[in-house]
Write an enzyme that holds these catalytic residues in place. Structure first.
Site, PDB file in Angstrom:
ATOM      1  N   GLY A  46     -45.254   6.395  29.277  1.00  0.00           N
ATOM      2  CA  GLY A  46     -45.444   4.954  29.132  1.00  0.00           C
ATOM      3  C   GLY A  46     -44.166   4.208  29.431  1.00  0.00           C
ATOM      4  N   PRO A  83     -43.972  -3.598  12.941  1.00  0.00           N
ATOM      5  CA  PRO A  83     -42.618  -4.073  13.261  1.00  0.00           C
ATOM      6  C   PRO A  83     -41.566  -2.959  13.302  1.00  0.00           C
ATOM      7  CG  PRO A  83     -43.667  -5.561  11.718  1.00  0.00           C
ATOM      8  CD  PRO A  83     -44.586  -4.376  11.853  1.00  0.00           C
ATOM      9  N   GLU A 116     -38.925  15.772  31.747  1.00  0.00           N
ATOM     10  CA  GLU A 116     -39.928  16.805  31.994  1.00  0.00           C
ATOM     11  C   GLU A 116     -41.306  16.209  31.731  1.00  0.00           C
ATOM     12  OE1 GLU A 116     -39.947  19.977  32.750  1.00  0.00           O
ATOM     13  OE2 GLU A 116     -37.815  20.521  32.714  1.00  0.00           O
TER      14      GLU A 116
END
Lengths: 230, 230
Positions: A46, A83, A116
């Site tokens: 991501g 948060p 990796e």
């Protein structure tokens, strides 16, 4: 523009849970972080959402960049925004999940921020960075739920498969054994499968009949949903 | 901190779809915007996420501020992030949805950025600001889906209700008529309802038996899910 700029903004990322089915085991794609924080730790692929791209485009870009994977179907899973979830400060992440044929993606190539990239059994992953263990758990719950009201397997199994392979997929996802006769009766009653005039090749045991999904019926049931008590 | 600050950040908001059941009609809570953009237009209650609050806390704060509503249960719906969805620039919104008893919230009080707050039939809303019509449609789809695999009605119906009221709730959500005998047979077979020794008061027609949900069983089924073919 004032209204959008009055406030300090959380950073926005996407993270992807990519599942693949390997002979009888459910795998998840992880990358080893090459940057701080959690450098060297394993995490879901991501990264940050760019201003000009949609959330799904961001997820697809990160998957391609970090692991060279291009899933046909990506689904939004959940948005995680506690948060304290990122030591860098306030970072909200939109999680996506995808199912892929492991055979198409056996070799994954790490790049950019990833040192990796590799497939791990979902039941045996290293400790994950950030709250990614929660994200993975949420994805597994979603998958367990889907099995009950949607056809599953098209993205996970090879084009031609045996009923044993299909049952094994359900058993792995549901984490329990299923009665063979009962499973076959139910799955065949859905007209979801096309019986082929072929059997498995190169197997030591008696070669089993091969099936494939009736794509049209599969798409119908995906849309309409059903109730599959197992 | 560099990694979180390298990139320009989308603004992050929350928006809430609050459904309420009114004698035979499904209502949604809307606010009339008092600020640009779309000033004077109707929209879902919502606003910017603050740096120190969770996404759900932000949704609860906005609901309380803009409409004086404090739902017991809020559920994350979906995150909408098309780059063009807000004329002010890139704004990603995390949508939540809630079910409330309209009787507890008949009078809604507008405040802060909201000029007005009011309940509209979900089938007859004004044109909504931003992509809020898509958000509302997504919430209705979620509600239709829930009916099939979870008990529903606890948050929407009065504490004591008739089977007709419960059936009407299902019919409104599913947008189709249900067979009365079939519906009663199925709903009663789930042991979800407690039959009371009371009947409706002040009705012209023959007073019908009142029921209430077995809270323990309701929570169980909510967690375990079921298959409710109607």
């Amino acid at each position: 523009m004032s209204h959008t700029y009055e406030y300090p903004r959380p950073a926005l990322t996407v993270d992807c849970v990519v599942f693949g089915m390997d002979e009888g085991d459910l795998k998840v794609l992880l990358i080893q972080r090459g940057v701080e924080p959690f450098v060297g730790k394993w995490a879901l692929p991501g990264g940050f959402v760019r201003m000009e791209e949609s959330l799904e485009d961001a997820a697809r870009r990160e998957l391609a960049e970090e692991a060279g994977i291009r899933p046909s179907h990506l689904e939004q899973l959940y948005t995680f925004g506690e948060p304290s979830r990122d030591p860098r400060g306030r970072v909200v992440t939109v999680a996506y999940f995808a199912l892929v044929k492991l055979s198409d993606h056996n070799v994954v190539h790490a790049a950019t921020d990833a040192r990796e990239a590799a497939w791990f059994s979902v039941w045996d992953t290293p400790k994950l960075a950030f709250d990614h263990s929660d994200v993975l758990a949420t994805a597994l719950q979603r998958l367990k739920g889907k099995v009950r009201y949607q056809p599953i397997g098209f993205e996970l199994l090879p084009p031609k498969f045996t009923l044993t392979q299909l049952q094994r997929l359900y058993e792995v996802i549901l984490e329990r054994e299923l009665d063979k006769r009962n499973f076959r009766k139910k799955i065949l009653s859905m007209d979801l499968l096309e019986e082929l005039d072929e059997v498995e090749q190169d197997v030591s045991h008696r070669a089993a009949r091969l099936y494939r999904f009736d794509h049209k019926k599969y798409k119908q049931l995906e849309k309409a949903g059903f109730n599959f008590e197992l």
